[in-house]
Design a protein around this motif. Structure first.
Motif, PDB file in Angstrom:
ATOM      1  N   LYS A  90      -1.018  -0.164 -14.329  1.00  0.00           N
ATOM      2  CA  LYS A  90      -1.869   0.949 -14.768  1.00  0.00           C
ATOM      3  C   LYS A  90      -2.714   1.454 -13.606  1.00  0.00           C
ATOM      4  O   LYS A  90      -3.319   0.682 -12.874  1.00  0.00           O
ATOM      5  CB  LYS A  90      -2.760   0.501 -15.918  1.00  0.00           C
ATOM      6  N   GLY A  91      -2.749   2.768 -13.480  1.00  0.00           N
ATOM      7  CA  GLY A  91      -3.497   3.382 -12.384  1.00  0.00           C
ATOM      8  C   GLY A  91      -2.718   3.485 -11.092  1.00  0.00           C
ATOM      9  O   GLY A  91      -3.172   4.128 -10.143  1.00  0.00           O
ATOM     10  N   ARG A  92      -1.556   2.841 -11.020  1.00  0.00           N
ATOM     11  CA  ARG A  92      -0.754   2.881  -9.801  1.00  0.00           C
ATOM     12  C   ARG A  92       0.605   3.551 -10.015  1.00  0.00           C
ATOM     13  O   ARG A  92       1.121   4.216  -9.115  1.00  0.00           O
ATOM     14  CB  ARG A  92      -0.508   1.465  -9.277  1.00  0.00           C
TER      15      ARG A  92
ATOM     16  N   GLY B 281       0.797  -1.220   0.000  1.00  0.00           N
ATOM     17  CA  GLY B 281       0.000   0.000   0.000  1.00  0.00           C
ATOM     18  C   GLY B 281       0.825   1.262   0.000  1.00  0.00           C
ATOM     19  O   GLY B 281       0.272   2.359  -0.188  1.00  0.00           O
ATOM     20  N   GLY B 282       2.117   1.121   0.193  1.00  0.00           N
ATOM     21  CA  GLY B 282       2.994   2.277   0.250  1.00  0.00           C
ATOM     22  C   GLY B 282       3.394   2.790  -1.120  1.00  0.00           C
ATOM     23  O   GLY B 282       2.951   2.277  -2.154  1.00  0.00           O
ATOM     24  N   SER B 283       4.256   3.800  -1.099  1.00  0.00           N
ATOM     25  CA  SER B 283       4.682   4.471  -2.321  1.00  0.00           C
ATOM     26  C   SER B 283       6.193   4.664  -2.335  1.00  0.00           C
ATOM     27  O   SER B 283       6.830   4.765  -1.279  1.00  0.00           O
ATOM     28  CB  SER B 283       4.011   5.851  -2.426  1.00  0.00           C
ATOM     29  N   LEU B 284       6.724   4.705  -3.523  1.00  0.00           N
ATOM     30  CA  LEU B 284       8.128   5.056  -3.747  1.00  0.00           C
ATOM     31  C   LEU B 284       8.219   5.846  -5.041  1.00  0.00           C
ATOM     32  O   LEU B 284       7.392   5.652  -5.950  1.00  0.00           O
ATOM     33  CB  LEU B 284       9.013   3.807  -3.872  1.00  0.00           C
ATOM     34  N   ARG B 285       9.217   6.678  -5.128  1.00  0.00           N
ATOM     35  CA  ARG B 285       9.511   7.357  -6.386  1.00  0.00           C
ATOM     36  C   ARG B 285      10.935   7.007  -6.794  1.00  0.00           C
ATOM     37  O   ARG B 285      11.888   7.334  -6.069  1.00  0.00           O
ATOM     38  CB  ARG B 285       9.354   8.856  -6.294  1.00  0.00           C
ATOM     39  N   LEU B 286      11.051   6.370  -7.935  1.00  0.00           N
ATOM     40  CA  LEU B 286      12.356   6.052  -8.496  1.00  0.00           C
ATOM     41  C   LEU B 286      12.801   7.168  -9.421  1.00  0.00           C
ATOM     42  O   LEU B 286      11.989   7.775 -10.119  1.00  0.00           O
ATOM     43  CB  LEU B 286      12.312   4.734  -9.268  1.00  0.00           C
ATOM     44  N   SER B 287      14.101   7.400  -9.442  1.00  0.00           N
ATOM     45  CA  SER B 287      14.687   8.382 -10.341  1.00  0.00           C
ATOM     46  C   SER B 287      15.755   7.717 -11.185  1.00  0.00           C
ATOM     47  O   SER B 287      16.442   6.799 -10.729  1.00  0.00           O
ATOM     48  CB  SER B 287      15.315   9.532  -9.550  1.00  0.00           C
TER      49      SER B 287
ATOM     50  N   THR C 199      17.878  -0.615  -9.258  1.00  0.00           N
ATOM     51  CA  THR C 199      17.629  -0.283  -7.860  1.00  0.00           C
ATOM     52  C   THR C 199      16.581  -1.264  -7.325  1.00  0.00           C
ATOM     53  O   THR C 199      15.589  -1.551  -7.989  1.00  0.00           O
ATOM     54  CB  THR C 199      17.188   1.179  -7.694  1.00  0.00           C
ATOM     55  N   GLN C 200      16.825  -1.775  -6.134  1.00  0.00           N
ATOM     56  CA  GLN C 200      15.961  -2.809  -5.566  1.00  0.00           C
ATOM     57  C   GLN C 200      14.740  -2.185  -4.906  1.00  0.00           C
ATOM     58  O   GLN C 200      14.857  -1.240  -4.118  1.00  0.00           O
ATOM     59  CB  GLN C 200      16.727  -3.625  -4.525  1.00  0.00           C
ATOM     60  N   VAL C 201      13.584  -2.739  -5.225  1.00  0.00           N
ATOM     61  CA  VAL C 201      12.334  -2.383  -4.561  1.00  0.00           C
ATOM     62  C   VAL C 201      11.790  -3.651  -3.904  1.00  0.00           C
ATOM     63  O   VAL C 201      11.599  -4.664  -4.570  1.00  0.00           O
ATOM     64  CB  VAL C 201      11.309  -1.814  -5.555  1.00  0.00           C
ATOM     65  N   THR C 202      11.570  -3.568  -2.608  1.00  0.00           N
ATOM     66  CA  THR C 202      11.036  -4.708  -1.864  1.00  0.00           C
ATOM     67  C   THR C 202       9.782  -4.275  -1.134  1.00  0.00           C
ATOM     68  O   THR C 202       9.817  -3.320  -0.355  1.00  0.00           O
ATOM     69  CB  THR C 202      12.069  -5.244  -0.863  1.00  0.00           C
ATOM     70  N   VAL C 203       8.687  -4.975  -1.406  1.00  0.00           N
ATOM     71  CA  VAL C 203       7.408  -4.677  -0.776  1.00  0.00           C
ATOM     72  C   VAL C 203       7.060  -5.848   0.137  1.00  0.00           C
ATOM     73  O   VAL C 203       6.837  -6.963  -0.334  1.00  0.00           O
ATOM     74  CB  VAL C 203       6.303  -4.463  -1.823  1.00  0.00           C
ATOM     75  N   THR C 204       7.047  -5.576   1.426  1.00  0.00           N
ATOM     76  CA  THR C 204       6.826  -6.643   2.395  1.00  0.00           C
ATOM     77  C   THR C 204       6.175  -6.074   3.644  1.00  0.00           C
ATOM     78  O   THR C 204       6.458  -4.950   4.032  1.00  0.00           O
ATOM     79  CB  THR C 204       8.144  -7.347   2.742  1.00  0.00           C
ATOM     80  N   PRO C 205       5.293  -6.860   4.274  1.00  0.00           N
ATOM     81  CA  PRO C 205       4.646  -6.372   5.505  1.00  0.00           C
ATOM     82  C   PRO C 205       5.667  -6.101   6.597  1.00  0.00           C
ATOM     83  O   PRO C 205       6.691  -6.760   6.680  1.00  0.00           O
ATOM     84  CB  PRO C 205       3.701  -7.520   5.884  1.00  0.00           C
TER      85      PRO C 205
ATOM     86  N   TYR D  47      11.448   9.700 -14.018  1.00  0.00           N
ATOM     87  CA  TYR D  47      10.894   9.278 -12.736  1.00  0.00           C
ATOM     88  C   TYR D  47       9.902   8.140 -12.938  1.00  0.00           C
ATOM     89  O   TYR D  47       9.261   8.029 -13.979  1.00  0.00           O
ATOM     90  CB  TYR D  47      10.164  10.431 -12.058  1.00  0.00           C
ATOM     91  N   LEU D  48       9.778   7.335 -11.916  1.00  0.00           N
ATOM     92  CA  LEU D  48       8.693   6.362 -11.858  1.00  0.00           C
ATOM     93  C   LEU D  48       8.060   6.488 -10.480  1.00  0.00           C
ATOM     94  O   LEU D  48       8.647   6.074  -9.479  1.00  0.00           O
ATOM     95  CB  LEU D  48       9.189   4.935 -12.098  1.00  0.00           C
ATOM     96  N   GLU D  49       6.886   7.102 -10.453  1.00  0.00           N
ATOM     97  CA  GLU D  49       6.123   7.232  -9.218  1.00  0.00           C
ATOM     98  C   GLU D  49       5.305   5.965  -9.046  1.00  0.00           C
ATOM     99  O   GLU D  49       4.511   5.611  -9.927  1.00  0.00           O
ATOM    100  CB  GLU D  49       5.208   8.456  -9.289  1.00  0.00           C
ATOM    101  N   MET D  50       5.493   5.298  -7.926  1.00  0.00           N
ATOM    102  CA  MET D  50       4.827   4.011  -7.697  1.00  0.00           C
ATOM    103  C   MET D  50       3.965   4.112  -6.453  1.00  0.00           C
ATOM    104  O   MET D  50       4.476   4.391  -5.364  1.00  0.00           O
ATOM    105  CB  MET D  50       5.863   2.893  -7.530  1.00  0.00           C
ATOM    106  N   ASN D  51       2.676   3.891  -6.617  1.00  0.00           N
ATOM    107  CA  ASN D  51       1.722   3.950  -5.518  1.00  0.00           C
ATOM    108  C   ASN D  51       1.012   2.615  -5.358  1.00  0.00           C
ATOM    109  O   ASN D  51       1.019   1.783  -6.267  1.00  0.00           O
ATOM    110  CB  ASN D  51       0.702   5.059  -5.776  1.00  0.00           C
ATOM    111  N   LYS D  52       0.401   2.446  -4.217  1.00  0.00           N
ATOM    112  CA  LYS D  52      -0.352   1.213  -3.923  1.00  0.00           C
ATOM    113  C   LYS D  52       0.496  -0.018  -4.221  1.00  0.00           C
ATOM    114  O   LYS D  52       0.041  -0.964  -4.875  1.00  0.00           O
ATOM    115  CB  LYS D  52      -1.658   1.191  -4.709  1.00  0.00           C
ATOM    116  N   LEU D  53       1.699  -0.004  -3.758  1.00  0.00           N
ATOM    117  CA  LEU D  53       2.617  -1.108  -4.026  1.00  0.00           C
ATOM    118  C   LEU D  53       2.138  -2.380  -3.353  1.00  0.00           C
ATOM    119  O   LEU D  53       1.554  -2.350  -2.260  1.00  0.00           O
ATOM    120  CB  LEU D  53       4.019  -0.749  -3.557  1.00  0.00           C
ATOM    121  N   ASN D  54       2.401  -3.490  -3.999  1.00  0.00           N
ATOM    122  CA  ASN D  54       2.071  -4.791  -3.434  1.00  0.00           C
ATOM    123  C   ASN D  54       3.276  -5.721  -3.577  1.00  0.00           C
ATOM    124  O   ASN D  54       4.234  -5.403  -4.305  1.00  0.00           O
ATOM    125  CB  ASN D  54       0.814  -5.371  -4.105  1.00  0.00           C
ATOM    126  N   PRO D  55       3.278  -6.827  -2.878  1.00  0.00           N
ATOM    127  CA  PRO D  55       4.460  -7.704  -2.903  1.00  0.00           C
ATOM    128  C   PRO D  55       4.869  -8.152  -4.314  1.00  0.00           C
ATOM    129  O   PRO D  55       6.055  -8.405  -4.550  1.00  0.00           O
ATOM    130  CB  PRO D  55       4.034  -8.882  -2.036  1.00  0.00           C
TER     131      PRO D  55
END
Length: 115
Positions: free
Chosen positions: A64-66, A15-21, A109-115, A79-87
């Motif tokens: 799409k949409g996220r 559910g979180g967000s990140l912005r990649l550059s 660049t590593q993106v890890t989505v975890t509770p 940039y890559l704005e990433m919202n509503k991230l899921n695992p």
């Protein structure tokens, strides 16, 4: 020639967000199509989003949409704005820049989505 350096990855909860550059150096950046791709463990590299030099934008259906791709040619940044991230978004994210037969990659660049 273009050099690319990604940043902004990290650990985030669902559910979180990140912005990649993706910062570019070199000449002619505005002439390139730029893309964000990702590769999850054990999976093939996947095109996530693209932004052509003509201004066309496309996304893979799963984001799409996220996710939102944008570029600033004056600053040479994508940039890559990433919202509503899921695992399922967990992966190494790469940017690349293409022009005719030329293709340049960043280191990822590593993106890890975890509770």
């Amino acid at each position: 020639q273009v050099q690319l350096v990604e940043s902004g990855g990290g650990l985030v909860q669902p559910g979180g967000s990140l912005r990649l550059s993706c910062a570019a150096s070199g000449s002619g950046f505005s002439m390139y199509d730029v893309n964000w791709l990702r590769q999850a463990p054990g999976k093939q590299r996947e095109l996530v989003a693209s932004f052509t030099r003509g201004g066309s934008i496309n996304y893979v259906d799963s984001v799409k949409g996220r996710f939102t791709i944008s570029r600033d040619n004056a600053k040479k940044i994508v940039y890559l704005e990433m919202n509503k991230l899921n695992p399922e978004d967990t992966a190494v994210y790469f940017c690349n820049a293409t022009l005719a037969s030329r293709c340049y990659w960043g280191q990822g660049t590593q993106v890890t989505v975890t509770p």
